[in-house]
Design a protein around this motif. Sequence first.
Motif, PDB file in Angstrom:
ATOM      1  N   VAL A  69      14.746  32.207  80.683  1.00 15.29           N
ATOM      2  CA  VAL A  69      15.202  31.991  82.060  1.00 15.29           C
ATOM      3  C   VAL A  69      14.573  30.737  82.668  1.00 15.29           C
ATOM      4  N   VAL A  70      13.238  30.655  82.623  1.00 21.20           N
ATOM      5  CA  VAL A  70      12.540  29.566  83.319  1.00 21.20           C
ATOM      6  C   VAL A  70      12.591  28.268  82.532  1.00 21.20           C
ATOM      7  N   MET A  71      12.385  28.339  81.236  1.00 20.88           N
ATOM      8  CA  MET A  71      12.332  27.124  80.429  1.00 20.88           C
ATOM      9  C   MET A  71      13.729  26.596  80.106  1.00 20.88           C
ATOM     10  N   ARG A  72      14.650  27.519  79.795  1.00 19.81           N
ATOM     11  CA  ARG A  72      15.996  27.084  79.389  1.00 19.81           C
ATOM     12  C   ARG A  72      17.025  27.200  80.509  1.00 19.81           C
ATOM     13  N   GLY A  73      16.670  27.842  81.604  1.00 21.07           N
ATOM     14  CA  GLY A  73      17.586  27.962  82.732  1.00 21.07           C
ATOM     15  C   GLY A  73      18.755  28.898  82.481  1.00 21.07           C
ATOM     16  N   LYS A  74      18.591  29.861  81.566  1.00 18.35           N
ATOM     17  CA  LYS A  74      19.671  30.793  81.253  1.00 18.35           C
ATOM     18  C   LYS A  74      19.388  32.167  81.846  1.00 18.35           C
ATOM     19  N   SER A  75      20.460  32.945  82.036  1.00 20.48           N
ATOM     20  CA  SER A  75      20.309  34.311  82.521  1.00 20.48           C
ATOM     21  C   SER A  75      20.148  35.262  81.351  1.00 20.48           C
ATOM     22  N   VAL A  76      19.523  36.410  81.613  1.00 18.95           N
ATOM     23  CA  VAL A  76      19.301  37.421  80.583  1.00 18.95           C
ATOM     24  C   VAL A  76      19.884  38.746  81.059  1.00 18.95           C
ATOM     25  N   LEU A  77      20.690  39.368  80.220  1.00 16.92           N
ATOM     26  CA  LEU A  77      21.239  40.694  80.492  1.00 16.92           C
ATOM     27  C   LEU A  77      21.139  41.516  79.219  1.00 16.92           C
ATOM     28  N   VAL A  82      10.985  49.958  78.701  1.00 14.06           N
ATOM     29  CA  VAL A  82      12.022  49.409  79.560  1.00 14.06           C
ATOM     30  C   VAL A  82      13.372  49.482  78.852  1.00 14.06           C
ATOM     31  N   ARG A  83      14.421  49.880  79.557  1.00  8.21           N
ATOM     32  CA  ARG A  83      15.768  49.987  79.000  1.00  8.21           C
ATOM     33  C   ARG A  83      16.642  48.808  79.428  1.00  8.21           C
ATOM     34  N   SER A  84      17.088  48.809  80.689  1.00 10.93           N
ATOM     35  CA  SER A  84      18.016  47.781  81.158  1.00 10.93           C
ATOM     36  C   SER A  84      17.239  46.669  81.872  1.00 10.93           C
ATOM     37  N   VAL A  85      17.623  45.414  81.564  1.00 10.42           N
ATOM     38  CA  VAL A  85      16.938  44.254  82.146  1.00 10.42           C
ATOM     39  C   VAL A  85      17.974  43.240  82.600  1.00 10.42           C
ATOM     40  N   LEU A  86      17.697  42.631  83.753  1.00  7.34           N
ATOM     41  CA  LEU A  86      18.536  41.576  84.290  1.00  7.34           C
ATOM     42  C   LEU A  86      17.596  40.525  84.887  1.00  7.34           C
ATOM     43  N   ALA A  87      17.747  39.281  84.467  1.00  6.32           N
ATOM     44  CA  ALA A  87      16.888  38.206  84.963  1.00  6.32           C
ATOM     45  C   ALA A  87      17.704  36.937  85.108  1.00  6.32           C
ATOM     46  N   VAL A  88      17.549  36.260  86.250  1.00  6.05           N
ATOM     47  CA  VAL A  88      18.304  35.030  86.504  1.00  6.05           C
ATOM     48  C   VAL A  88      17.345  33.963  87.031  1.00  6.05           C
ATOM     49  N   PRO A  89      17.653  32.688  86.786  1.00  2.00           N
ATOM     50  CA  PRO A  89      16.781  31.608  87.276  1.00  2.00           C
ATOM     51  C   PRO A  89      16.898  31.429  88.779  1.00  2.00           C
ATOM     52  N   LEU A  90      15.812  31.028  89.375  1.00  2.00           N
ATOM     53  CA  LEU A  90      15.755  30.702  90.801  1.00  2.00           C
ATOM     54  C   LEU A  90      15.445  29.213  90.894  1.00  2.00           C
ATOM     55  N   GLY A  91      16.435  28.440  91.358  1.00  2.00           N
ATOM     56  CA  GLY A  91      16.234  27.001  91.413  1.00  2.00           C
ATOM     57  C   GLY A  91      17.352  26.307  92.148  1.00  2.00           C
ATOM     58  N   VAL A  92      17.134  25.026  92.382  1.00  4.95           N
ATOM     59  CA  VAL A  92      18.110  24.195  93.066  1.00  4.95           C
ATOM     60  C   VAL A  92      18.553  23.105  92.102  1.00  4.95           C
ATOM     61  N   GLU A  93      19.863  22.933  91.999  1.00  2.19           N
ATOM     62  CA  GLU A  93      20.432  22.025  90.995  1.00  2.19           C
ATOM     63  C   GLU A  93      19.934  22.456  89.616  1.00  2.19           C
ATOM     64  N   SER A  94      19.420  21.536  88.831  1.00  2.00           N
ATOM     65  CA  SER A  94      18.961  21.888  87.486  1.00  2.00           C
ATOM     66  C   SER A  94      17.460  22.154  87.451  1.00  2.00           C
ATOM     67  N   LYS A  95      16.812  22.146  88.611  1.00  2.00           N
ATOM     68  CA  LYS A  95      15.367  22.333  88.684  1.00  2.00           C
ATOM     69  C   LYS A  95      15.040  23.798  88.947  1.00  2.00           C
ATOM     70  N   VAL A  96      14.547  24.483  87.925  1.00  4.12           N
ATOM     71  CA  VAL A  96      14.211  25.909  88.026  1.00  4.12           C
ATOM     72  C   VAL A  96      12.742  26.040  88.409  1.00  4.12           C
ATOM     73  N   PHE A  97      12.472  26.736  89.495  1.00  2.00           N
ATOM     74  CA  PHE A  97      11.085  26.921  89.917  1.00  2.00           C
ATOM     75  C   PHE A  97      10.667  28.384  89.921  1.00  2.00           C
ATOM     76  N   LEU A 107      25.435  40.795  86.657  1.00  2.00           N
ATOM     77  CA  LEU A 107      24.875  39.480  86.331  1.00  2.00           C
ATOM     78  C   LEU A 107      25.463  38.408  87.248  1.00  2.00           C
ATOM     79  N   LYS A 108      26.797  38.476  87.434  1.00  2.00           N
ATOM     80  CA  LYS A 108      27.451  37.495  88.291  1.00  2.00           C
ATOM     81  C   LYS A 108      26.958  37.624  89.735  1.00  2.00           C
ATOM     82  N   VAL A 109      26.827  38.863  90.205  1.00  2.00           N
ATOM     83  CA  VAL A 109      26.379  39.086  91.576  1.00  2.00           C
ATOM     84  C   VAL A 109      24.956  38.555  91.776  1.00  2.00           C
ATOM     85  N   LEU A 110      24.058  38.877  90.833  1.00  2.00           N
ATOM     86  CA  LEU A 110      22.667  38.447  90.973  1.00  2.00           C
ATOM     87  C   LEU A 110      22.549  36.930  90.844  1.00  2.00           C
ATOM     88  N   THR A 111      23.368  36.342  89.968  1.00  2.00           N
ATOM     89  CA  THR A 111      23.369  34.886  89.819  1.00  2.00           C
ATOM     90  C   THR A 111      23.825  34.213  91.102  1.00  2.00           C
TER      91      THR A 111
END
Length: 573
Positions: free
Chosen positions: A232-240, A260-275, A294-298
């Motif tokens: 997520v942070v290094m590659r800027g991709k979402s995980v489901l 842990v069973r179900s996981v959802l993680a999305v990047p938090l950033g502006v443009e291509s800069k993930v912080f 995933l779409k909603v959280l993104t």
Amino acid sequence: MAELIVKYPDRAPDHFPLGRLRITIGRSARNDLCVPDPFASRVHAEVRREGDEYFLQDLGSANGTLYNGSTVQGNITLAPGGRIQIGETELIFDDGTYNSSMGATMITDNTTSLPEATIALHSSDRTTSGLLEAIEGARTKPEEVSAARKEKHSDLLALISKVGVTLLSSASLLETLEQVVSLVFESVPADRCLIMMRDEGSTELKVPVARLRDRIGEVGEIRVSRNVLEEVVMRGKSVLTSDAQHDPRFASGTMVLQGVRSVLAVPLGVESKVFGIIYVDSPIAEGRFTEDHLKVLTTLASVAAIRVQNARLMEARLQQERLERELQLASEIQQRLQPTAPPSVLGYEFQGISFPCYEIGGDYYDFIKRDDGRLVIALGDVSGKGTAAALLMSSLHAAIHAQAGSHDTLVGTISAVNRYLADNIPSNRFVTLFCAELDPESGALSFLNAGHNPPLIVHSSGTVEQLAAGGLPLGIKADAEYREGRTQLQPGDVLVIYSDGVTEAASPSGEEFGPTRLYEVVQRNVEASAAGIRDRIESALTKFAQGTRAADDITLVIVKRQAETQKLSVSAS
């Protein structure tokens, strides 16, 4: 804030805010207000604030200063609309009540509102830029979509609107992040949620907010898989993942240990800069999250990231403003410690000036009158620069004033100051100090040099005398011994005390100004006034440096015993 309206003879006026306690005005660029007027002295005048009042003082300029047409002598109280004349340049004092009748122009905006638009969002629109592109595309290229897609788009648009409206009320960064977590729980069926972020220029992720659904208090330990963070942070991709226990990407890691069973993680950033990252999971249920989640959280993260980034920038700006206010206050305190005006002693001229290389400096100079008429003259230089040096300089000022009244000799005074500093300052700090005591009647000068640059006396005959007797810098050894030197100021002689910022001023090639050039400048101008000698030294430094930034504070104290002819003319006037 009060200001000076600077009216030049050849161009439009400037407005100079009087934000500092003391504002020096002159032709030199070292002044707070530089006036490029050929009839202005290099250090010409000073405006000083005391409470709600402002005072004008001439600093020994060659051509004098006028206020409302009269020559400035001593301290003059400035009134709204008061006119200061320096050479051909006029400065008008405005405390906020003066009406300059300069006029104003009002600009109105008659832009019409934008038409409504349908927004088409796609799962690839994870970033803010993608979201804005989708909005713009919907505005210009409406497409027919099915009722189901319209409903989904309507839901996403409602989410965008809700996120924007909700976060508008958030004041601080922490409040914004708490609101984001609340919106996450409303949007996806997560049991736990945390936000991780990293500071500008850092790779370390911190957890400012972590919460459980419908529970307030300690969340306990939540471990996030390193694989998830890298994705997520290094590659800027979402995980489901609907079953992290059997997902080959995470089957051997942290999630298995935590169950842990179900996981959802999305990047938090502006443009291509993930912080940062928004991470949600469900320790118990499998298949809790879907592509729609995933779409909603993104989408939520894309909209919220702008507000989060703005909140971060706002907090950084507020912190910077707080530091600037504290620095300004420290600068004012330090300026108050400097003499408000040189002493007035029949037959002598005194001038002192200090130009810090930062907002606050570590140089100190002072004139202290004793009850018997003798005058103590001091100039010190604290090791280091900036705030730490300024704090130590304040301690030095207080210690010298306290001890000067308790001891009759320089050795007794400086020995007591040294013991105080040695006991109270860090071991890696010290102070160089030159302190002299002048008997105006006889011209006798006793002095003590504690590791400082040797001041010089240029005699009216042209010979030069260095004043080096003394001992170690202050604050190194509590029991250090000091010795006193003695000399004589004859009529026409000039005493120049200076900090090492003068002799160490560098040219563009790195060559230092050095003591020899200083001696030569004073020798050539020994017949000038104390203010004139000060200006000649400053002019020589400026010409030598050729714009090279000063690396240290520049402080000068000039003492001139007037020749007998000068003394007689002053008495006659």
